[in-house]
Scaffold this motif. Sequence first.
Motif, PDB file in Angstrom:
ATOM      1  N   LEU B  76       0.883  -1.261   0.026  1.00 51.11           N
ATOM      2  CA  LEU B  76       0.246  -0.015   0.012  1.00 51.11           C
ATOM      3  C   LEU B  76       0.916   1.284  -0.029  1.00 51.11           C
ATOM      4  N   ARG B  77       2.013   1.134  -0.324  1.00 49.19           N
ATOM      5  CA  ARG B  77       2.890   2.473  -0.574  1.00 49.19           C
ATOM      6  C   ARG B  77       3.252   2.472  -2.252  1.00 49.19           C
ATOM      7  N   ASP B  78       3.142   3.769  -2.522  1.00 49.63           N
ATOM      8  CA  ASP B  78       3.421   4.340  -3.649  1.00 49.63           C
ATOM      9  C   ASP B  78       4.950   4.269  -4.046  1.00 49.63           C
ATOM     10  N   GLN B  79       5.291   4.110  -5.458  1.00 46.00           N
ATOM     11  CA  GLN B  79       6.698   4.377  -5.990  1.00 46.00           C
ATOM     12  C   GLN B  79       7.405   5.453  -5.165  1.00 46.00           C
ATOM     13  N   ILE B  80       6.772   6.492  -5.019  1.00 48.08           N
ATOM     14  CA  ILE B  80       7.362   7.512  -4.417  1.00 48.08           C
ATOM     15  C   ILE B  80       8.024   7.404  -2.947  1.00 48.08           C
ATOM     16  N   SER B 223      21.466   7.731  -9.470  1.00 49.73           N
ATOM     17  CA  SER B 223      20.671   7.523  -8.164  1.00 49.73           C
ATOM     18  C   SER B 223      19.528   8.303  -7.851  1.00 49.73           C
ATOM     19  N   GLY B 224      19.093   7.818  -6.696  1.00 46.49           N
ATOM     20  CA  GLY B 224      17.605   8.627  -6.197  1.00 46.49           C
ATOM     21  C   GLY B 224      16.555   7.696  -5.700  1.00 46.49           C
ATOM     22  N   GLY B 225      17.027   6.354  -5.966  1.00 44.09           N
ATOM     23  CA  GLY B 225      15.931   5.643  -5.378  1.00 44.09           C
ATOM     24  C   GLY B 225      15.718   5.656  -3.709  1.00 44.09           C
ATOM     25  N   ARG B 226      16.675   6.088  -3.160  1.00 43.00           N
ATOM     26  CA  ARG B 226      16.446   6.153  -1.631  1.00 43.00           C
ATOM     27  C   ARG B 226      15.874   7.286  -1.268  1.00 43.00           C
ATOM     28  N   SER B 227      15.885   8.174  -2.161  1.00 44.83           N
ATOM     29  CA  SER B 227      14.767   9.526  -1.865  1.00 44.83           C
ATOM     30  C   SER B 227      13.504   9.455  -2.797  1.00 44.83           C
ATOM     31  N   GLY B 228      13.088   8.048  -3.337  1.00 41.37           N
ATOM     32  CA  GLY B 228      11.855   8.025  -3.838  1.00 41.37           C
ATOM     33  C   GLY B 228      11.883   8.402  -5.324  1.00 41.37           C
ATOM     34  N   ARG B 229      12.992   8.727  -5.826  1.00 38.67           N
ATOM     35  CA  ARG B 229      13.027   9.304  -7.283  1.00 38.67           C
ATOM     36  C   ARG B 229      13.416   7.886  -8.340  1.00 38.67           C
ATOM     37  N   HIS B 230      12.502   7.219  -8.705  1.00 41.98           N
ATOM     38  CA  HIS B 230      12.804   6.052  -9.492  1.00 41.98           C
ATOM     39  C   HIS B 230      12.557   6.191 -10.901  1.00 41.98           C
ATOM     40  N   THR B 231      13.155   5.030 -11.459  1.00 46.72           N
ATOM     41  CA  THR B 231      13.061   4.862 -12.845  1.00 46.72           C
ATOM     42  C   THR B 231      11.576   4.635 -13.357  1.00 46.72           C
ATOM     43  N   GLU B 232      11.216   4.656 -14.519  1.00 49.36           N
ATOM     44  CA  GLU B 232       9.999   4.348 -15.138  1.00 49.36           C
ATOM     45  C   GLU B 232       9.759   3.017 -15.069  1.00 49.36           C
ATOM     46  N   HIS B 233      10.473   2.050 -14.410  1.00 49.81           N
ATOM     47  CA  HIS B 233      10.378   0.570 -14.218  1.00 49.81           C
ATOM     48  C   HIS B 233       9.506   0.341 -13.085  1.00 49.81           C
ATOM     49  N   LEU B 234       9.826   1.070 -12.019  1.00 48.73           N
ATOM     50  CA  LEU B 234       9.208   0.527 -10.773  1.00 48.73           C
ATOM     51  C   LEU B 234       7.573   0.958 -10.487  1.00 48.73           C
ATOM     52  N   GLY B 235       7.247   1.820 -11.216  1.00 49.53           N
ATOM     53  CA  GLY B 235       5.676   2.020 -11.192  1.00 49.53           C
ATOM     54  C   GLY B 235       4.942   0.865 -11.896  1.00 49.53           C
ATOM     55  N   HIS B 236       5.371   0.452 -13.079  1.00 53.77           N
ATOM     56  CA  HIS B 236       4.514  -0.743 -13.509  1.00 53.77           C
ATOM     57  C   HIS B 236       4.948  -1.902 -12.733  1.00 53.77           C
ATOM     58  N   LEU B 238       5.029  -2.145  -9.428  1.00 54.03           N
ATOM     59  CA  LEU B 238       4.190  -1.998  -8.317  1.00 54.03           C
ATOM     60  C   LEU B 238       2.989  -2.113  -8.787  1.00 54.03           C
ATOM     61  N   ALA B 239       2.347  -1.694  -9.813  1.00 50.42           N
ATOM     62  CA  ALA B 239       0.961  -1.624 -10.470  1.00 50.42           C
ATOM     63  C   ALA B 239       0.758  -3.259 -10.266  1.00 50.42           C
ATOM     64  N   GLU B 240       1.387  -4.015 -10.878  1.00 51.64           N
ATOM     65  CA  GLU B 240       1.116  -5.476 -10.979  1.00 51.64           C
ATOM     66  C   GLU B 240       1.289  -6.171  -9.465  1.00 51.64           C
ATOM     67  N   MET B 241       2.310  -5.870  -8.725  1.00 52.60           N
ATOM     68  CA  MET B 241       2.513  -6.492  -7.623  1.00 52.60           C
ATOM     69  C   MET B 241       1.428  -6.093  -6.550  1.00 52.60           C
ATOM     70  N   GLN B 242       0.872  -4.768  -6.623  1.00 55.58           N
ATOM     71  CA  GLN B 242       0.177  -4.263  -5.659  1.00 55.58           C
ATOM     72  C   GLN B 242      -1.417  -4.641  -5.838  1.00 55.58           C
ATOM     73  N   PHE B 243      -1.637  -5.053  -7.246  1.00 55.99           N
ATOM     74  CA  PHE B 243      -3.105  -5.030  -7.807  1.00 55.99           C
ATOM     75  C   PHE B 243      -4.018  -5.777  -6.830  1.00 55.99           C
ATOM     76  N   LEU B 244      -3.806  -6.722  -6.273  1.00 52.80           N
ATOM     77  CA  LEU B 244      -4.881  -7.553  -5.697  1.00 52.80           C
ATOM     78  C   LEU B 244      -5.123  -6.818  -4.195  1.00 52.80           C
ATOM     79  N   GLN B 245      -4.181  -6.289  -3.375  1.00 51.09           N
ATOM     80  CA  GLN B 245      -4.289  -5.707  -2.202  1.00 51.09           C
ATOM     81  C   GLN B 245      -5.145  -4.397  -2.646  1.00 51.09           C
ATOM     82  N   ARG B 246      -4.804  -3.734  -3.582  1.00 51.90           N
ATOM     83  CA  ARG B 246      -5.523  -2.492  -3.955  1.00 51.90           C
ATOM     84  C   ARG B 246      -6.972  -2.652  -4.375  1.00 51.90           C
ATOM     85  N   ALA B 247      -7.205  -3.669  -5.193  1.00 55.77           N
ATOM     86  CA  ALA B 247      -8.280  -4.049  -5.610  1.00 55.77           C
ATOM     87  C   ALA B 247      -9.353  -4.762  -4.673  1.00 55.77           C
ATOM     88  N   TYR B 248      -8.814  -5.328  -3.735  1.00 56.52           N
ATOM     89  CA  TYR B 248      -9.533  -6.300  -2.521  1.00 56.52           C
ATOM     90  C   TYR B 248      -8.744  -6.073  -1.420  1.00 56.52           C
TER      91      TYR B 248
END
Lengths: 97, 253
Positions: B76-80, B223-236, B238-248
Amino acid sequence: MQEKNTPLYEVFLRPRNGLAHRHVGSLHAADDEMALQNARDVYTRRGEANSIWVVRSSHIVATPPSDRDMTLAPSDPERKPYRHPTFYDIPKEVGHM
Amino acid sequence: MPIDPQVHFGYLLRLADSNLVLGHRLSEWIGRAPVIEEELALANIALDLIGQARALYAHAARIGGGGRDADALAFLRDQIDYRNLLIVENKNRDFAHTIARQFLYSAFAELYWDALTASRDTELAGIAVKAVKECAYHVRHSAEWLIRLGDGTQESNNRAQKAVDELWMYTGEMFESDQIERAVLDAGIGVIAIDLKPAWNETVEPVLMRATLQRPKDGWMMSGGRSGRHTEHLGHMLAEMQFLQRAYPGQQW
């Protein structure tokens, strides 16, 4: 991956000290070191072993099925029943053997 | 020196996030690995990493989760709000890329966990004792593969070299230092990563040499991961990994 690059290996595990290694299955691997790693990953996921052997399947010398009559059939219990110690009674005092 | 629980919490999240994200990336190979033996190997490593992450999240939740449990922190945390290293979120490409990513990270993680076994946070030290053994195998497995790919065919050498070249710019971030790291170091809880760099080089360089691969030059590092600045890969991911908990929400095993 091509078969010739990843030959077949047989895997043997020894569950505890004092027991013999037992054949558990086979796998494909690029070489001996990777075969050991694969054996660890495929066959010991639930703590089954404290020792692993792998050997190239092609290095195993086996009895040919066609020689069965000559090599194995003569010791068939039907033919040499006296090799099986079943002709005497075990005294009760001995208990289970 | 006492430490602000939120700083302590943030530090544990970093460690947990890197392990969870890489564990999930490896799990994406299931059903797609080149051979069944390697599929199991990757799944085993994924399970080790997710197990480490789970222990860290549970520990972090007790220290400063504000009522959130391990599942809430993971799902339940977003990529940022994710604090993982960028190298681990790199999306899967070919097998050589996955192996190179694993090797470069695990060579670091093994050293890092080893240092953390002396942490004054005894729970963290306990997690480290277990993790360092697991990571030692991850290094062994990925190193042996990298050697065989690099010193294999022209094609596998090209792919392995390309993977190492592409990933190299993410290796600098592992050794970066910031306020959180200094705070946990002062408290006797954390590790100063830059001190691990020589040992990391001593692990990585001989393997690259045996693999007949060129060690890239230490140029510009991302760099930037440790301050929440991620590449475009992480959001995709997390969307898949977190889908179930977000939807249900609230689903449990």
